[in-house]
Design a protein around this motif. Structure first.
Motif, PDB file in Angstrom:
ATOM      1  N   LYS A 110       0.811  -1.218   0.000  1.00 41.36           N
ATOM      2  CA  LYS A 110       0.000   0.000   0.000  1.00 41.36           C
ATOM      3  C   LYS A 110       0.846   1.271   0.000  1.00 41.36           C
ATOM      4  O   LYS A 110       0.324   2.381  -0.134  1.00 41.36           O
ATOM      5  CB  LYS A 110      -0.925   0.014   1.217  1.00 41.36           C
ATOM      6  N   SER A 111       2.137   1.123   0.159  1.00 37.59           N
ATOM      7  CA  SER A 111       3.034   2.279   0.081  1.00 37.59           C
ATOM      8  C   SER A 111       4.418   1.780  -0.317  1.00 37.59           C
ATOM      9  O   SER A 111       4.722   0.592  -0.196  1.00 37.59           O
ATOM     10  CB  SER A 111       3.109   3.020   1.425  1.00 37.59           C
ATOM     11  N   GLY A 112       5.237   2.687  -0.809  1.00 32.57           N
ATOM     12  CA  GLY A 112       6.576   2.300  -1.241  1.00 32.57           C
ATOM     13  C   GLY A 112       7.158   3.342  -2.177  1.00 32.57           C
ATOM     14  O   GLY A 112       6.862   4.533  -2.052  1.00 32.57           O
ATOM     15  N   TRP A 113       7.952   2.887  -3.124  1.00 34.89           N
ATOM     16  CA  TRP A 113       8.562   3.808  -4.073  1.00 34.89           C
ATOM     17  C   TRP A 113       8.661   3.113  -5.427  1.00 34.89           C
ATOM     18  O   TRP A 113       8.436   1.914  -5.544  1.00 34.89           O
ATOM     19  CB  TRP A 113       9.948   4.251  -3.586  1.00 34.89           C
ATOM     20  N   GLY A 114       8.978   3.888  -6.439  1.00 31.76           N
ATOM     21  CA  GLY A 114       9.057   3.286  -7.760  1.00 31.76           C
ATOM     22  C   GLY A 114       9.694   4.205  -8.781  1.00 31.76           C
ATOM     23  O   GLY A 114      10.134   5.312  -8.460  1.00 31.76           O
ATOM     24  N   VAL A 115       9.722   3.723 -10.012  1.00 31.38           N
ATOM     25  CA  VAL A 115      10.313   4.456 -11.128  1.00 31.38           C
ATOM     26  C   VAL A 115       9.358   4.344 -12.319  1.00 31.38           C
ATOM     27  O   VAL A 115       8.820   3.268 -12.577  1.00 31.38           O
ATOM     28  CB  VAL A 115      11.692   3.870 -11.509  1.00 31.38           C
ATOM     29  N   GLY A 162      11.971   6.868 -16.144  1.00 31.25           N
ATOM     30  CA  GLY A 162      13.136   7.023 -15.276  1.00 31.25           C
ATOM     31  C   GLY A 162      12.902   7.924 -14.080  1.00 31.25           C
ATOM     32  O   GLY A 162      13.752   8.017 -13.193  1.00 31.25           O
ATOM     33  N   LEU A 163      11.739   8.589 -14.021  1.00 35.78           N
ATOM     34  CA  LEU A 163      11.457   9.503 -12.908  1.00 35.78           C
ATOM     35  C   LEU A 163      11.215   8.710 -11.624  1.00 35.78           C
ATOM     36  O   LEU A 163      10.520   7.695 -11.624  1.00 35.78           O
ATOM     37  CB  LEU A 163      10.230  10.350 -13.232  1.00 35.78           C
ATOM     38  N   LEU A 164      11.776   9.190 -10.535  1.00 36.15           N
ATOM     39  CA  LEU A 164      11.650   8.540  -9.233  1.00 36.15           C
ATOM     40  C   LEU A 164      10.416   9.082  -8.501  1.00 36.15           C
ATOM     41  O   LEU A 164      10.125  10.266  -8.569  1.00 36.15           O
ATOM     42  CB  LEU A 164      12.905   8.814  -8.407  1.00 36.15           C
ATOM     43  N   LYS A 174       4.322  11.199  -4.731  1.00 40.77           N
ATOM     44  CA  LYS A 174       5.143  12.414  -4.812  1.00 40.77           C
ATOM     45  C   LYS A 174       6.294  12.098  -5.755  1.00 40.77           C
ATOM     46  O   LYS A 174       6.878  11.010  -5.692  1.00 40.77           O
ATOM     47  CB  LYS A 174       5.667  12.818  -3.436  1.00 40.77           C
ATOM     48  N   ILE A 175       6.608  13.051  -6.631  1.00 39.25           N
ATOM     49  CA  ILE A 175       7.656  12.821  -7.615  1.00 39.25           C
ATOM     50  C   ILE A 175       8.864  13.707  -7.326  1.00 39.25           C
ATOM     51  O   ILE A 175       8.735  14.804  -6.780  1.00 39.25           O
ATOM     52  CB  ILE A 175       7.143  13.078  -9.047  1.00 39.25           C
ATOM     53  N   LYS A 176      10.033  13.196  -7.702  1.00 37.45           N
ATOM     54  CA  LYS A 176      11.258  13.959  -7.501  1.00 37.45           C
ATOM     55  C   LYS A 176      11.560  14.727  -8.779  1.00 37.45           C
ATOM     56  O   LYS A 176      11.873  14.144  -9.821  1.00 37.45           O
ATOM     57  CB  LYS A 176      12.421  13.026  -7.153  1.00 37.45           C
ATOM     58  N   TYR A 208      15.732   2.245 -16.317  1.00 34.12           N
ATOM     59  CA  TYR A 208      14.350   2.393 -16.763  1.00 34.12           C
ATOM     60  C   TYR A 208      14.157   3.589 -17.701  1.00 34.12           C
ATOM     61  O   TYR A 208      13.228   3.590 -18.522  1.00 34.12           O
ATOM     62  CB  TYR A 208      13.406   2.467 -15.559  1.00 34.12           C
ATOM     63  N   THR A 209      15.026   4.576 -17.595  1.00 33.37           N
ATOM     64  CA  THR A 209      14.999   5.675 -18.567  1.00 33.37           C
ATOM     65  C   THR A 209      15.259   5.130 -19.963  1.00 33.37           C
ATOM     66  O   THR A 209      14.558   5.466 -20.933  1.00 33.37           O
ATOM     67  CB  THR A 209      16.060   6.740 -18.235  1.00 33.37           C
ATOM     68  N   LEU A 210      16.250   4.252 -20.079  1.00 37.59           N
ATOM     69  CA  LEU A 210      16.592   3.656 -21.368  1.00 37.59           C
ATOM     70  C   LEU A 210      15.509   2.691 -21.854  1.00 37.59           C
ATOM     71  O   LEU A 210      15.202   2.641 -23.047  1.00 37.59           O
ATOM     72  CB  LEU A 210      17.941   2.935 -21.263  1.00 37.59           C
TER      73      LEU A 210
END
Length: 282
Positions: free
Chosen positions: A70-75, A96-98, A116-118, A157-159
């Motif tokens: 239900k929560s975490g981080w990703g790309v 590629g965005l974190l 939330k994005i960086k 992941y950008t590539l």
């Protein structure tokens, strides 16, 4: 206001360990989500009057279930549209965005992440709603990973996203030869514009009274009739476009011989070496 229209996605739920000898496994779309029979299930209001019991067995409507963390981080793995919490289309996020996410919502037919994005400045912005089909996401704490490793994952992941985008460009270049390409695009735009106009007119009519409201309602009715005709034409041209496309696929030789794609694939191979010990990738 443009509302979110997102494709249904199923998500794999896997626990990740950040021990040195254990690989991180991205939670990719597809897999461990329970099957959905309907996305229009509604709970009965508390004050609703219940009908007498019937001998007929009614079909059970399955509620969509999100089985990931239900929560975490990703790309972001592919350029994707993102929205305000009110559902307004803001634009596109690059591959590629974190991001980090603190919750999951069920929108029309799918799940979206409250994220939330960086940004380029390094500051966290949001919260926004991010479509889940076009991201890979992880459980665990983002702060537990070295910054260089995170940068390597982002670069990978950008590539991946750039390669996917280049393939789409090559496909579109080939399909531009399709004799139905321009007409299909034109009728689709006309139909889409009519939907936007109808929504705006309906919203406006709700604020009017008397003769002004009656006039707006009449205009909306006429627009709806025209919209039906536009949809028929858009569907017809889309079918002709698809038939030609199916008969004239982009040759694999065109894709494999593209120098831009070859260069991106070389870069991806090098990027994969930097994450292979911690990230489960093909």
């Amino acid at each position: 206001m443009k509302q979110i229209m997102i494709v249904v996605v199923s998500l794999i739920s896997m626990n990740l360990s950040l021990l040195a000898e254990t690989k991180l496994t991205p939670l990719k779309p597809g897999g461990n989500t329970k099957p959905l029979e309907s996305l229009k299930a509604k709970k009965e209001p508390k004050e609703a009057v219940k009908a007498p019991p019937s001998d007929k067995k009614e079909k059970t409507v399955a509620e969509p279930v999100f089985t990931g963390p239900k929560s975490g981080w990703g790309v972001v793995s592919k350029s994707t549209v993102f929205y305000t919490e009110q559902g307004e289309n803001i634009g596109k996020l690059p591959a590629g965005l974190l991001f980090t996410y603190s919750g999951v919502k069920h929108a029309t037919g799918c799940f979206v992440l409250v994220a939330k994005i960086k940004g380029k400045s390094g500051k966290w912005e949001g919260p926004f709603l991010v479509q889940s089909p076009d991201v890979v996401f992880f459980s665990g704490e983002l702060t537990e990973l070295p910054e260089q490793l995170i940068a390597n994952i982002q670069n990978y992941y950008t590539l991946v996203g750039k390669i996917e985008a280049r393939k789409e460009e090559l496909e579109q270049e080939n399909q531009s030869k399709n004799p139905h390409f321009e007409s299909a695009k034109l009728w689709q735009k006309r139909y889409a514009d009519s939907i936007t106009m109808a929504a705006e007119l309906e919203e406006k009519s709700n604020t009017l009274k008397g003769a002004a409201k009656s006039k707006a309602v009449d205009e909306l009715r006429s627009l709806k009739y025209e919209q039906s005709r536009l949809k028929i034409m858009a569907d017809k041209e889309a079918a002709s476009y698809k038939a030609w496309k199916d008969q004239n696929p982009t040759p694999d030789s065109v894709i494999s011989a593209d120098p831009t794609l070859q260069d991106l694939q070389r870069q991806l191979k090098a990027a994969k070496e930097k994450v292979k010990d911690v990230l489960s990738v093909e």
